[in-house]
Design a protein around this motif. Sequence first.
Motif, PDB file in Angstrom:
ATOM      1  N   LYS A  14       0.841  -1.199   0.000  1.00 23.03           N
ATOM      2  CA  LYS A  14       0.000   0.000   0.000  1.00 23.03           C
ATOM      3  C   LYS A  14       0.878   1.252   0.000  1.00 23.03           C
ATOM      4  CE  LYS A  14      -3.848   2.198   2.414  1.00 23.03           C
ATOM      5  NZ  LYS A  14      -3.332   3.547   2.368  1.00 23.03           N
ATOM      6  N   GLU A  15       1.983   1.201   0.726  1.00 21.44           N
ATOM      7  CA  GLU A  15       2.896   2.344   0.789  1.00 21.44           C
ATOM      8  C   GLU A  15       3.420   2.701  -0.595  1.00 21.44           C
ATOM      9  OE1 GLU A  15       2.126   0.653   4.522  1.00 21.44           O
ATOM     10  OE2 GLU A  15       3.111  -0.388   2.875  1.00 21.44           O
ATOM     11  N   GLU A  16       3.817   1.697  -1.348  1.00 19.93           N
ATOM     12  CA  GLU A  16       4.322   1.938  -2.701  1.00 19.93           C
ATOM     13  C   GLU A  16       3.211   2.535  -3.580  1.00 19.93           C
ATOM     14  OE1 GLU A  16       6.860  -0.341  -6.209  1.00 19.93           O
ATOM     15  OE2 GLU A  16       6.059  -1.523  -4.545  1.00 19.93           O
ATOM     16  N   ALA A  17       2.003   1.996  -3.457  1.00 17.69           N
ATOM     17  CA  ALA A  17       0.869   2.516  -4.230  1.00 17.69           C
ATOM     18  C   ALA A  17       0.587   3.972  -3.860  1.00 17.69           C
ATOM     19  CB  ALA A  17      -0.370   1.652  -4.000  1.00 17.69           C
ATOM     20  N   ASP A  18       0.632   4.281  -2.557  1.00 16.28           N
ATOM     21  CA  ASP A  18       0.395   5.657  -2.110  1.00 16.28           C
ATOM     22  C   ASP A  18       1.429   6.616  -2.694  1.00 16.28           C
ATOM     23  OD1 ASP A  18      -1.904   5.095  -0.603  1.00 16.28           O
ATOM     24  OD2 ASP A  18      -0.755   4.762   1.245  1.00 16.28           O
ATOM     25  N   LYS A  19       2.691   6.202  -2.708  1.00 11.17           N
ATOM     26  CA  LYS A  19       3.759   7.046  -3.260  1.00 11.17           C
ATOM     27  C   LYS A  19       3.538   7.300  -4.753  1.00 11.17           C
ATOM     28  CE  LYS A  19       7.379   5.762  -0.001  1.00 11.17           C
ATOM     29  NZ  LYS A  19       8.581   4.968   0.215  1.00 11.17           N
ATOM     30  N   LEU A  20       3.161   6.253  -5.471  1.00 14.39           N
ATOM     31  CA  LEU A  20       2.925   6.405  -6.905  1.00 14.39           C
ATOM     32  C   LEU A  20       1.704   7.300  -7.159  1.00 14.39           C
ATOM     33  CD1 LEU A  20       3.668   2.781  -8.104  1.00 14.39           C
ATOM     34  CD2 LEU A  20       5.067   4.803  -8.480  1.00 14.39           C
ATOM     35  N   LYS A  21       0.681   7.163  -6.333  1.00 15.36           N
ATOM     36  CA  LYS A  21      -0.517   7.997  -6.498  1.00 15.36           C
ATOM     37  C   LYS A  21      -0.176   9.469  -6.281  1.00 15.36           C
ATOM     38  CE  LYS A  21      -5.417   8.221  -5.514  1.00 15.36           C
ATOM     39  NZ  LYS A  21      -6.544   7.632  -4.809  1.00 15.36           N
ATOM     40  N   GLN A  22       0.704   9.744  -5.321  1.00 14.68           N
ATOM     41  CA  GLN A  22       1.150  11.123  -5.091  1.00 14.68           C
ATOM     42  C   GLN A  22       1.879  11.664  -6.323  1.00 14.68           C
ATOM     43  OE1 GLN A  22       3.469  11.080  -1.498  1.00 14.68           O
ATOM     44  NE2 GLN A  22       1.682  10.792  -0.173  1.00 14.68           N
ATOM     45  N   GLN A  23       2.722  10.825  -6.920  1.00 11.02           N
ATOM     46  CA  GLN A  23       3.438  11.250  -8.126  1.00 11.02           C
ATOM     47  C   GLN A  23       2.455  11.542  -9.259  1.00 11.02           C
ATOM     48  OE1 GLN A  23       6.886   8.841  -9.258  1.00 11.02           O
ATOM     49  NE2 GLN A  23       7.000   8.100  -7.143  1.00 11.02           N
ATOM     50  N   LEU A  24       1.430  10.680  -9.395  1.00 14.77           N
ATOM     51  CA  LEU A  24       0.418  10.896 -10.437  1.00 14.77           C
ATOM     52  C   LEU A  24      -0.336  12.200 -10.194  1.00 14.77           C
ATOM     53  CD1 LEU A  24      -0.894   7.247 -10.714  1.00 14.77           C
ATOM     54  CD2 LEU A  24       0.315   8.517 -12.502  1.00 14.77           C
ATOM     55  N   ALA A  25      -0.648  12.497  -8.933  1.00 12.26           N
ATOM     56  CA  ALA A  25      -1.362  13.728  -8.587  1.00 12.26           C
ATOM     57  C   ALA A  25      -0.545  14.966  -8.951  1.00 12.26           C
ATOM     58  CB  ALA A  25      -1.707  13.735  -7.101  1.00 12.26           C
ATOM     59  N   LYS A  26       0.778  14.813  -8.971  1.00  8.79           N
ATOM     60  CA  LYS A  26       1.661  15.926  -9.327  1.00  8.79           C
ATOM     61  C   LYS A  26       1.941  15.983 -10.829  1.00  8.79           C
ATOM     62  CE  LYS A  26       3.968  15.907  -4.844  1.00  8.79           C
ATOM     63  NZ  LYS A  26       5.180  15.499  -4.110  1.00  8.79           N
ATOM     64  N   GLY A  27       1.280  15.104 -11.592  1.00 11.76           N
ATOM     65  CA  GLY A  27       1.410  15.169 -13.044  1.00 11.76           C
ATOM     66  C   GLY A  27       2.316  14.129 -13.679  1.00 11.76           C
ATOM     67  N   ALA A  28       2.770  13.138 -12.905  1.00  9.03           N
ATOM     68  CA  ALA A  28       3.617  12.089 -13.483  1.00  9.03           C
ATOM     69  C   ALA A  28       2.841  11.319 -14.556  1.00  9.03           C
ATOM     70  CB  ALA A  28       4.094  11.135 -12.393  1.00  9.03           C
ATOM     71  N   ASP A  29       3.564  10.752 -15.509  1.00  9.93           N
ATOM     72  CA  ASP A  29       2.966  10.003 -16.610  1.00  9.93           C
ATOM     73  C   ASP A  29       2.581   8.601 -16.146  1.00  9.93           C
ATOM     74  OD1 ASP A  29       3.478   8.009 -19.043  1.00  9.93           O
ATOM     75  OD2 ASP A  29       2.852   9.955 -19.848  1.00  9.93           O
ATOM     76  N   PHE A  30       1.285   8.284 -16.240  1.00  4.93           N
ATOM     77  CA  PHE A  30       0.772   6.991 -15.769  1.00  4.93           C
ATOM     78  C   PHE A  30       1.504   5.838 -16.459  1.00  4.93           C
ATOM     79  CE2 PHE A  30      -1.953   3.409 -15.200  1.00  4.93           C
ATOM     80  CZ  PHE A  30      -2.690   3.641 -14.045  1.00  4.93           C
ATOM     81  N   ALA A  31       1.592   5.885 -17.772  1.00 10.77           N
ATOM     82  CA  ALA A  31       2.204   4.782 -18.526  1.00 10.77           C
ATOM     83  C   ALA A  31       3.664   4.567 -18.137  1.00 10.77           C
ATOM     84  CB  ALA A  31       2.085   5.040 -20.024  1.00 10.77           C
ATOM     85  N   LYS A  32       4.399   5.650 -17.944  1.00  7.38           N
ATOM     86  CA  LYS A  32       5.810   5.517 -17.565  1.00  7.38           C
ATOM     87  C   LYS A  32       5.954   4.912 -16.169  1.00  7.38           C
ATOM     88  CE  LYS A  32       7.672   9.032 -20.598  1.00  7.38           C
ATOM     89  NZ  LYS A  32       8.148  10.400 -20.729  1.00  7.38           N
ATOM     90  N   LEU A  33       5.097   5.335 -15.233  1.00 15.48           N
ATOM     91  CA  LEU A  33       5.153   4.751 -13.885  1.00 15.48           C
ATOM     92  C   LEU A  33       4.774   3.271 -13.931  1.00 15.48           C
ATOM     93  CD1 LEU A  33       3.693   7.506 -11.520  1.00 15.48           C
ATOM     94  CD2 LEU A  33       6.075   6.861 -11.868  1.00 15.48           C
TER      95      LEU A  33
END
Length: 92
Positions: A14-33
Amino acid sequence: MPRACARHILVKTKEEADKLKQQLAKGADFAKLAQKHSTCPSKKNGGSLGEFNKGDMVKAFDDVVFKGPLLKVQGPVKTKFGYHLIETIYRT
């Protein structure tokens, strides 16, 4: 039968998912993540699962795809496979 198209990122914690979700919220590219972090074979397609029928996926996943908002990252959603971040592209 209802159909949908979605993409996801599957991780072990869950921690890893939360970190990735934060990155997505800041505009990270879904496909690249997805390509970098997902443990699902769909990662080679940027997390895309293509089109599938209601009932093809495990219930928790299906519920998010067929009941949640479109084009908004949902999750983390826990299944027997791990933790998913799910984005529903469309559904019929």
